[in-house]
Motif scaffolding. Sequence first.
Motif, PDB file in Angstrom:
ATOM      1  N   ILE A   5      40.509  50.172  42.764  1.00 43.66           N
ATOM      2  CA  ILE A   5      40.837  48.756  42.656  1.00 43.66           C
ATOM      3  C   ILE A   5      39.584  47.968  43.040  1.00 43.66           C
ATOM      4  O   ILE A   5      39.373  47.645  44.228  1.00 43.66           O
ATOM      5  CB  ILE A   5      42.025  48.364  43.545  1.00 43.66           C
ATOM      6  CG1 ILE A   5      43.281  49.135  43.127  1.00 43.66           C
ATOM      7  CG2 ILE A   5      42.274  46.857  43.477  1.00 43.66           C
ATOM      8  CD1 ILE A   5      44.540  48.697  43.839  1.00 43.66           C
ATOM      9  N   PRO A   6      38.714  47.666  42.080  1.00 44.42           N
ATOM     10  CA  PRO A   6      37.569  46.794  42.379  1.00 44.42           C
ATOM     11  C   PRO A   6      38.065  45.409  42.793  1.00 44.42           C
ATOM     12  O   PRO A   6      39.008  44.873  42.198  1.00 44.42           O
ATOM     13  CB  PRO A   6      36.799  46.747  41.054  1.00 44.42           C
ATOM     14  CG  PRO A   6      37.258  47.956  40.294  1.00 44.42           C
ATOM     15  CD  PRO A   6      38.687  48.145  40.692  1.00 44.42           C
ATOM     16  N   CYS A   7      37.436  44.833  43.806  1.00 42.34           N
ATOM     17  CA  CYS A   7      37.915  43.580  44.390  1.00 42.34           C
ATOM     18  C   CYS A   7      36.780  42.576  44.517  1.00 42.34           C
ATOM     19  O   CYS A   7      35.601  42.934  44.566  1.00 42.34           O
ATOM     20  CB  CYS A   7      38.479  43.805  45.794  1.00 42.34           C
ATOM     21  SG  CYS A   7      39.758  45.053  45.903  1.00 42.34           S
ATOM     22  N   ASP A  52      50.732  42.480  47.151  1.00 42.38           N
ATOM     23  CA  ASP A  52      51.109  42.284  45.750  1.00 42.38           C
ATOM     24  C   ASP A  52      50.087  42.889  44.801  1.00 42.38           C
ATOM     25  O   ASP A  52      50.441  43.614  43.862  1.00 42.38           O
ATOM     26  CB  ASP A  52      51.265  40.783  45.478  1.00 42.38           C
ATOM     27  CG  ASP A  52      51.518  40.486  44.020  1.00 42.38           C
ATOM     28  OD1 ASP A  52      52.645  40.735  43.551  1.00 42.38           O
ATOM     29  OD2 ASP A  52      50.580  40.033  43.330  1.00 42.38           O
ATOM     30  N   ALA A  53      48.808  42.600  45.026  1.00 42.09           N
ATOM     31  CA  ALA A  53      47.767  43.054  44.107  1.00 42.09           C
ATOM     32  C   ALA A  53      47.642  44.570  44.094  1.00 42.09           C
ATOM     33  O   ALA A  53      47.405  45.181  43.047  1.00 42.09           O
ATOM     34  CB  ALA A  53      46.427  42.415  44.489  1.00 42.09           C
ATOM     35  N   PHE A  54      47.789  45.195  45.250  1.00 45.91           N
ATOM     36  CA  PHE A  54      47.625  46.640  45.350  1.00 45.91           C
ATOM     37  C   PHE A  54      48.918  47.398  45.041  1.00 45.91           C
ATOM     38  O   PHE A  54      48.938  48.629  45.077  1.00 45.91           O
ATOM     39  CB  PHE A  54      47.155  47.029  46.752  1.00 45.91           C
ATOM     40  CG  PHE A  54      45.738  46.594  47.076  1.00 45.91           C
ATOM     41  CD1 PHE A  54      44.995  45.833  46.187  1.00 45.91           C
ATOM     42  CD2 PHE A  54      45.155  46.945  48.278  1.00 45.91           C
ATOM     43  CE1 PHE A  54      43.695  45.428  46.489  1.00 45.91           C
ATOM     44  CE2 PHE A  54      43.860  46.555  48.595  1.00 45.91           C
ATOM     45  CZ  PHE A  54      43.138  45.788  47.696  1.00 45.91           C
ATOM     46  N   SER A  70      41.625  44.119  40.566  1.00 42.23           N
ATOM     47  CA  SER A  70      42.357  44.840  39.539  1.00 42.23           C
ATOM     48  C   SER A  70      43.710  45.241  40.114  1.00 42.23           C
ATOM     49  O   SER A  70      43.939  45.135  41.328  1.00 42.23           O
ATOM     50  CB  SER A  70      41.571  46.073  39.102  1.00 42.23           C
ATOM     51  OG  SER A  70      40.323  45.699  38.553  1.00 42.23           O
ATOM     52  N   ARG A  71      44.598  45.688  39.283  1.00 49.08           N
ATOM     53  CA  ARG A  71      45.935  46.034  39.753  1.00 49.08           C
ATOM     54  C   ARG A  71      46.082  47.546  39.869  1.00 49.08           C
ATOM     55  O   ARG A  71      45.420  48.318  39.169  1.00 49.08           O
ATOM     56  CB  ARG A  71      47.000  45.465  38.808  1.00 49.08           C
ATOM     57  CG  ARG A  71      47.035  43.933  38.802  1.00 49.08           C
ATOM     58  CD  ARG A  71      47.197  43.382  40.224  1.00 49.08           C
ATOM     59  NE  ARG A  71      47.408  41.942  40.268  1.00 49.08           N
ATOM     60  CZ  ARG A  71      46.489  41.067  40.674  1.00 49.08           C
ATOM     61  NH1 ARG A  71      45.284  41.495  41.012  1.00 49.08           N
ATOM     62  NH2 ARG A  71      46.770  39.780  40.736  1.00 49.08           N
ATOM     63  N   THR A  81      26.497  46.658  32.111  1.00 49.33           N
ATOM     64  CA  THR A  81      27.919  46.943  32.269  1.00 49.33           C
ATOM     65  C   THR A  81      28.377  46.421  33.618  1.00 49.33           C
ATOM     66  O   THR A  81      27.813  46.774  34.650  1.00 49.33           O
ATOM     67  CB  THR A  81      28.195  48.447  32.163  1.00 49.33           C
ATOM     68  OG1 THR A  81      27.676  48.936  30.920  1.00 49.33           O
ATOM     69  CG2 THR A  81      29.687  48.724  32.216  1.00 49.33           C
ATOM     70  N   ILE A  82      29.412  45.576  33.604  1.00 51.39           N
ATOM     71  CA  ILE A  82      29.882  44.909  34.816  1.00 51.39           C
ATOM     72  C   ILE A  82      31.305  45.357  35.120  1.00 51.39           C
ATOM     73  O   ILE A  82      32.157  45.406  34.227  1.00 51.39           O
ATOM     74  CB  ILE A  82      29.837  43.379  34.664  1.00 51.39           C
ATOM     75  CG1 ILE A  82      28.426  42.913  34.305  1.00 51.39           C
ATOM     76  CG2 ILE A  82      30.296  42.692  35.929  1.00 51.39           C
ATOM     77  CD1 ILE A  82      28.294  41.415  34.169  1.00 51.39           C
ATOM     78  N   ALA A  83      31.547  45.672  36.386  1.00 52.32           N
ATOM     79  CA  ALA A  83      32.897  46.035  36.814  1.00 52.32           C
ATOM     80  C   ALA A  83      33.776  44.796  36.846  1.00 52.32           C
ATOM     81  O   ALA A  83      33.351  43.714  37.257  1.00 52.32           O
ATOM     82  CB  ALA A  83      32.859  46.683  38.195  1.00 52.32           C
ATOM     83  N   CYS A  84      35.009  44.959  36.424  1.00 50.27           N
ATOM     84  CA  CYS A  84      35.976  43.864  36.419  1.00 50.27           C
ATOM     85  C   CYS A  84      36.590  43.717  37.806  1.00 50.27           C
ATOM     86  O   CYS A  84      37.005  44.711  38.413  1.00 50.27           O
ATOM     87  CB  CYS A  84      37.059  44.148  35.388  1.00 50.27           C
ATOM     88  SG  CYS A  84      38.454  43.008  35.446  1.00 50.27           S
ATOM     89  N   CYS A  85      36.633  42.487  38.314  1.00 46.24           N
ATOM     90  CA  CYS A  85      37.266  42.222  39.605  1.00 46.24           C
ATOM     91  C   CYS A  85      38.701  41.740  39.449  1.00 46.24           C
ATOM     92  O   CYS A  85      39.314  41.279  40.419  1.00 46.24           O
ATOM     93  CB  CYS A  85      36.444  41.207  40.401  1.00 46.24           C
ATOM     94  SG  CYS A  85      34.890  41.882  40.997  1.00 46.24           S
ATOM     95  N   GLY A  86      39.237  41.816  38.234  1.00 49.51           N
ATOM     96  CA  GLY A  86      40.656  41.601  38.030  1.00 49.51           C
ATOM     97  C   GLY A  86      41.104  40.153  37.997  1.00 49.51           C
ATOM     98  O   GLY A  86      40.322  39.230  37.746  1.00 49.51           O
TER      99      GLY A  86
END
Length: 753
Positions: A389-391, A259-261, A404-405, A439-444
């Motif tokens: 897609i950062p996880c 679903d997420a990917f 992320s989606r 700066t931080i990467a979003c994990c969704g």
Amino acid sequence: MLSHDQRIIRFRLVGSDDLMSCFTQFTSDHLPPMHRKPASAAQRTPDWLSLPHLLTERARLHPDRPALTFIDGDGPTPSLTYAELHDRVIELTQRIEGVMGSRRPTASQERAVEESQFAAAADRALLLFPPGLEFIVGFFACQYCRLIPVPTCFPKPGRAMPRLESAAADCAPALLLADAETLAGLDPARLSHAVTSPPHLATDAVQPGPIAGNAAALLDRIEPTDLGLLQYTSGSTSDPKGVMVSHANLLTNLESICDAFGLHRSRSADDHSISAVSWLPPFHDMGLIGGLLEAIYLGGHTTLMSPRSFLSKPSRWLATIASTGATISGAPNFAFELCVDRMTADEAAELDLSRWEVAFCGAEPIAVETLDRFANHFAAAGFRSNAYIPCYGLAEATLLVASSRSNHSAPRLKIDRDELTMGRATPVGDDHPRNQTRTIACCGEPCLDTRIEIVCPDGRPCLDGQIGEIWLQGGSIAQGYWQRDDINAERFGARIANDAAAGEFLRTGDLGFFHDGNLYVTGRCKDLIILRGRNHFPQDIEATVQRALGDQMTRCVAVATNAYVGEALSIVAEVSRHTDEDSLPSLVRHIRRQVIDEHEIDARQIVLTRPGAIPVTTSGKVKRAACRQLLESDEIPARYEWSRSILADQGTSDQLPPLPQHVDESSRGEATQQIEAWMLAWLIHRSGMDAKDVCRDTRFTEHGLDSMSAVELSGELDDWLGVELTPVVAETYPTPAKLAAYLAGELVESTPH
């Protein structure tokens, strides 16, 4: 010999109402609005009772479709279709049943065991395989036999295998599965009784003749609550522990990834199938579930490589993605960085990465700079940044928790670094000073059936933007650690304060916050470095050191070590063997200046060592607790070591004058003189000025004290006196005489009367 269709017995698909009872459920009413999943998503459930049911159905639907291919340099490329994989698994189950025989409980005995107790009753099987296709055959065969597979490590012929030993000692296996070559290379003298005593069985010693296994009978015994995996954690912060993952957990998480990917699950023989590439080791959760099982769940094809093949030549990974037209492949952050460092622009331009739609990144802190560098470097190859897609995930939640989606550019957030040290995530704009910005990467967003709470130390939910521990709830949460009831109660049975209806949560030990409904991960609770009341994340400091040394460094670690007053920052950096010895002192000074400029702290200790000296897990994560222990016991082999004068500086200030044991009004003057004398000596030594030019009434700035020296002086005074020298104090008392008088006064006030 029976035909393939005769051997495959189609199983009954359980209705969603029946299957839902096998999963841990919770109502969306308990979810805070920003974490609630859409109702339609929450109702999606797997179509199978277990992974063996899934494989049986795949072999029936797509018997001739390639399932797995292994490539290793210029050698042969063995491959298995779904029918061949299923046949290999069923053949092996017959041999396992023959070996186990009377050791296994009868069907009536198994039925007599309550579901809640079955996990403890089921036998375990160690899996010890080199890279290739045999691992997945052994893995599925265990599940068909209702054995619990325990992935361990890659074999090391004639050598000790600590990961294998620790898993065997903890789970007491009843069987060891490996390929014939691995079994022949085992040295009993180097292995414990827990490894050598169980029966050993070679998966590739295939017996000739018809396959007579009854797949339907095997499937009838399997329940969703059975353990489908005992996944040993990599031990980045503690000793490895076996995570008990049920079939229900696995299938829920595989559906969450789908679903997420934005992936498509093949439902008929004519459906399009995805193509994947993975070099990740299958004994880690990301390699097993994300790299191997997900494609099987979708009915797709995975091309496997060995980790060594990738590490020795990273271009092989990308070249395989290009040549196979793979749409999904992923890895930890370091792999993307390695590709940029090892491949020229011309080599990148020769590839075709335009079909790579899902480039997932996780398993370690994600650096925004790395993602940008990779996207820019391989843009000429057709790579699109919205493929990222950062996880965020962990073995205790099977694998994926949030991501992320697909087909959306992953957000990133700039926050104020000072506010971060105080436990708050305050967004800032592009005009904010660089050295005060992180700066931080979003994990969704949370995945299907997953609730995420950010929780304060007192158990209350944090507000949006407030940093706290990440707590989880949902169908992917594992059943606990193997035989660790004391830890399970704390880790898997946490409860929100004053909210009994919320149920139990998994405490991850990770720190993070929510912003606009998205999860951002900032570090580990145990790794946090707290200096003078401010929180510093080791990953930030390590990234600073990486920028300072560039290609001269292979790995570094920042930890808090015991100090004379509280804790202090220590840094260990592995530098290239080709780095000249004479340049090492300048590298240390460069590290210190960068850390001071960006974090306003000075390390007490910096050790430059050889590559490989920093302890890491089998997945390459730094073991900070082990490194701290080595530092404090002076066991890190140092090529060069620097420490502030209170420890071992080579300068004249390494012998601090003693203070009176009790500083009161009667000894205040003496203490003032001693502090002043030490500061003047320190200034002479650090500035290189003549003693006659250093005056007690001259401002520190006029003595040429730069920001680095100012922070260093502050740290040494803190070490010696236990009094924090803040910028406000330094500005209010700007000369040695005034500052000495102030510090003596602080000592008087802190002395018990």
